[in-house]
Design a protein around this motif. Structure first.
Motif, PDB file in Angstrom:
ATOM      1  N   VAL A  15       0.845  -1.200   0.000  1.00 20.13           N
ATOM      2  CA  VAL A  15       0.000   0.000   0.000  1.00 20.13           C
ATOM      3  C   VAL A  15       0.881   1.251   0.000  1.00 20.13           C
ATOM      4  N   LEU A  16       1.967   1.243   0.763  1.00 20.08           N
ATOM      5  CA  LEU A  16       2.894   2.380   0.767  1.00 20.08           C
ATOM      6  C   LEU A  16       3.441   2.619  -0.640  1.00 20.08           C
ATOM      7  N   ALA A  17       3.814   1.557  -1.326  1.00 18.12           N
ATOM      8  CA  ALA A  17       4.327   1.693  -2.695  1.00 18.12           C
ATOM      9  C   ALA A  17       3.255   2.236  -3.628  1.00 18.12           C
ATOM     10  N   GLN A  18       2.022   1.796  -3.452  1.00 18.52           N
ATOM     11  CA  GLN A  18       0.927   2.264  -4.305  1.00 18.52           C
ATOM     12  C   GLN A  18       0.599   3.732  -4.035  1.00 18.52           C
ATOM     13  N   ILE A  19       0.635   4.139  -2.783  1.00 20.88           N
ATOM     14  CA  ILE A  19       0.386   5.547  -2.456  1.00 20.88           C
ATOM     15  C   ILE A  19       1.522   6.413  -2.996  1.00 20.88           C
ATOM     16  N   THR A  20       2.749   5.940  -2.881  1.00 21.65           N
ATOM     17  CA  THR A  20       3.892   6.672  -3.427  1.00 21.65           C
ATOM     18  C   THR A  20       3.742   6.838  -4.932  1.00 21.65           C
ATOM     19  N   GLU A  21       3.303   5.790  -5.600  1.00 20.57           N
ATOM     20  CA  GLU A  21       3.082   5.883  -7.048  1.00 20.57           C
ATOM     21  C   GLU A  21       1.974   6.885  -7.372  1.00 20.57           C
ATOM     22  N   ARG A  24       3.026  10.414  -7.437  1.00 20.12           N
ATOM     23  CA  ARG A  24       3.705  10.841  -8.665  1.00 20.12           C
ATOM     24  C   ARG A  24       2.737  11.524  -9.626  1.00 20.12           C
ATOM     25  N   SER A  25       1.445  11.205  -9.540  1.00 21.86           N
ATOM     26  CA  SER A  25       0.465  11.865 -10.397  1.00 21.86           C
ATOM     27  C   SER A  25       0.123  13.264  -9.882  1.00 21.86           C
ATOM     28  N   VAL A  26       0.480  13.528  -8.621  1.00 21.03           N
ATOM     29  CA  VAL A  26       0.193  14.825  -8.009  1.00 21.03           C
ATOM     30  C   VAL A  26       1.433  15.710  -7.987  1.00 21.03           C
ATOM     31  N   LEU A  27       2.568  15.114  -7.650  1.00 20.56           N
ATOM     32  CA  LEU A  27       3.833  15.848  -7.529  1.00 20.56           C
ATOM     33  C   LEU A  27       4.753  15.447  -8.668  1.00 20.56           C
ATOM     34  N   ASP A  28       5.681  16.324  -8.994  1.00 22.50           N
ATOM     35  CA  ASP A  28       6.660  15.912 -10.000  1.00 22.50           C
ATOM     36  C   ASP A  28       7.758  15.098  -9.323  1.00 22.50           C
ATOM     37  N   ASP A  29       8.493  14.344 -10.112  1.00 21.39           N
ATOM     38  CA  ASP A  29       9.514  13.439  -9.582  1.00 21.39           C
ATOM     39  C   ASP A  29      10.577  14.169  -8.765  1.00 21.39           C
ATOM     40  N   ALA A  30      10.899  15.393  -9.144  1.00 25.05           N
ATOM     41  CA  ALA A  30      11.921  16.149  -8.413  1.00 25.05           C
ATOM     42  C   ALA A  30      11.494  16.380  -6.963  1.00 25.05           C
ATOM     43  N   GLU A  31      10.220  16.681  -6.766  1.00 26.92           N
ATOM     44  CA  GLU A  31       9.720  16.897  -5.408  1.00 26.92           C
ATOM     45  C   GLU A  31       9.793  15.612  -4.586  1.00 26.92           C
ATOM     46  N   PRO A  36      11.874  11.809   0.409  1.00 23.18           N
ATOM     47  CA  PRO A  36      11.486  10.408   0.257  1.00 23.18           C
ATOM     48  C   PRO A  36      10.185  10.128   1.015  1.00 23.18           C
ATOM     49  N   VAL A  37       9.338   9.320   0.427  1.00 20.43           N
ATOM     50  CA  VAL A  37       8.055   9.003   1.047  1.00 20.43           C
ATOM     51  C   VAL A  37       8.240   7.802   1.970  1.00 20.43           C
ATOM     52  N   THR A  38       7.987   8.034   3.251  1.00 25.55           N
ATOM     53  CA  THR A  38       8.025   6.985   4.268  1.00 25.55           C
ATOM     54  C   THR A  38       6.713   7.042   5.037  1.00 25.55           C
ATOM     55  N   ARG A  39       6.549   6.146   5.966  1.00 23.83           N
ATOM     56  CA  ARG A  39       5.334   6.162   6.791  1.00 23.83           C
ATOM     57  C   ARG A  39       5.237   7.450   7.605  1.00 23.83           C
ATOM     58  N   GLU A  40       6.371   8.060   7.925  1.00 23.71           N
ATOM     59  CA  GLU A  40       6.375   9.271   8.751  1.00 23.71           C
ATOM     60  C   GLU A  40       6.196  10.553   7.939  1.00 23.71           C
ATOM     61  N   THR A  41       6.265  10.461   6.633  1.00 22.96           N
ATOM     62  CA  THR A  41       6.127  11.646   5.784  1.00 22.96           C
ATOM     63  C   THR A  41       4.743  12.255   5.969  1.00 22.96           C
ATOM     64  N   ARG A  42       4.720  13.571   6.172  1.00 24.58           N
ATOM     65  CA  ARG A  42       3.452  14.297   6.323  1.00 24.58           C
ATOM     66  C   ARG A  42       3.085  14.921   4.982  1.00 24.58           C
ATOM     67  N   LEU A  47       5.444  17.307   2.164  1.00 24.55           N
ATOM     68  CA  LEU A  47       5.263  17.263   0.707  1.00 24.55           C
ATOM     69  C   LEU A  47       4.599  18.514   0.143  1.00 24.55           C
ATOM     70  N   ASP A  48       4.197  19.425   1.021  1.00 22.54           N
ATOM     71  CA  ASP A  48       3.554  20.685   0.621  1.00 22.54           C
ATOM     72  C   ASP A  48       2.278  20.470  -0.183  1.00 22.54           C
ATOM     73  N   LEU A  49       1.542  19.410   0.114  1.00 26.16           N
ATOM     74  CA  LEU A  49       0.276  19.192  -0.572  1.00 26.16           C
ATOM     75  C   LEU A  49      -0.754  20.187  -0.064  1.00 26.16           C
ATOM     76  N   GLU A  50      -1.519  20.722  -0.970  1.00 25.28           N
ATOM     77  CA  GLU A  50      -2.631  21.597  -0.623  1.00 25.28           C
ATOM     78  C   GLU A  50      -3.905  20.772  -0.712  1.00 25.28           C
TER      79      GLU A  50
END
Length: 100
Positions: A15-21, A24-31, A36-42, A47-50
């Motif tokens: 599920v973590l891999a699927q959410i990370t993928e 990628r549709s929301v953020l560009d690869d550089a971001e 790195p996306v981990t369980r602790e990533t907010r 990630l500066d998601l609005e």
């Protein structure tokens, strides 16, 4: 129509891999390379998601999981402070739990 979810896809690592993928549709690869996306990533702070980005993300995840994972109900159950501090891990736990 959404394809059925395999049993092994319900584990947290998958599920973590699927959410990370989906991110990628929301953020560009550089971001994603910078944070790195981990369980602790907010989502908001790291990630500066609005809010519109969260809507886009949940749309991508809905395409993946279909009706088995009710993202509007999940977000509706959270207080504003919980949404602001939402970690990838908490979303992973919710998704994996709904898929079991």
């Amino acid at each position: 129509m959404t394809s059925p979810i395999a049993v092994d896809e319900a584990d947290e690592t998958a599920v973590l891999a699927q959410i990370t993928e989906a991110l990628r549709s929301v953020l560009d690869d550089a971001e994603l390379e910078e944070t790195p996306v981990t369980r602790e990533t907010r989502f908001v702070e790291d990630l500066d998601l609005e809010s519109i980005d969260l809507v886009t993300l949940t749309g991508a995840l809905r395409e993946r999981y279909g009706d088995r994972v009710d993202f509007p109900a999940f977000f509706a159950s959270l207080e504003l402070s919980e949404i602001i501090g939402l970690t990838v891990g908490r979303l992973v736990d919710y998704v994996a739990g709904r898929l079991r």
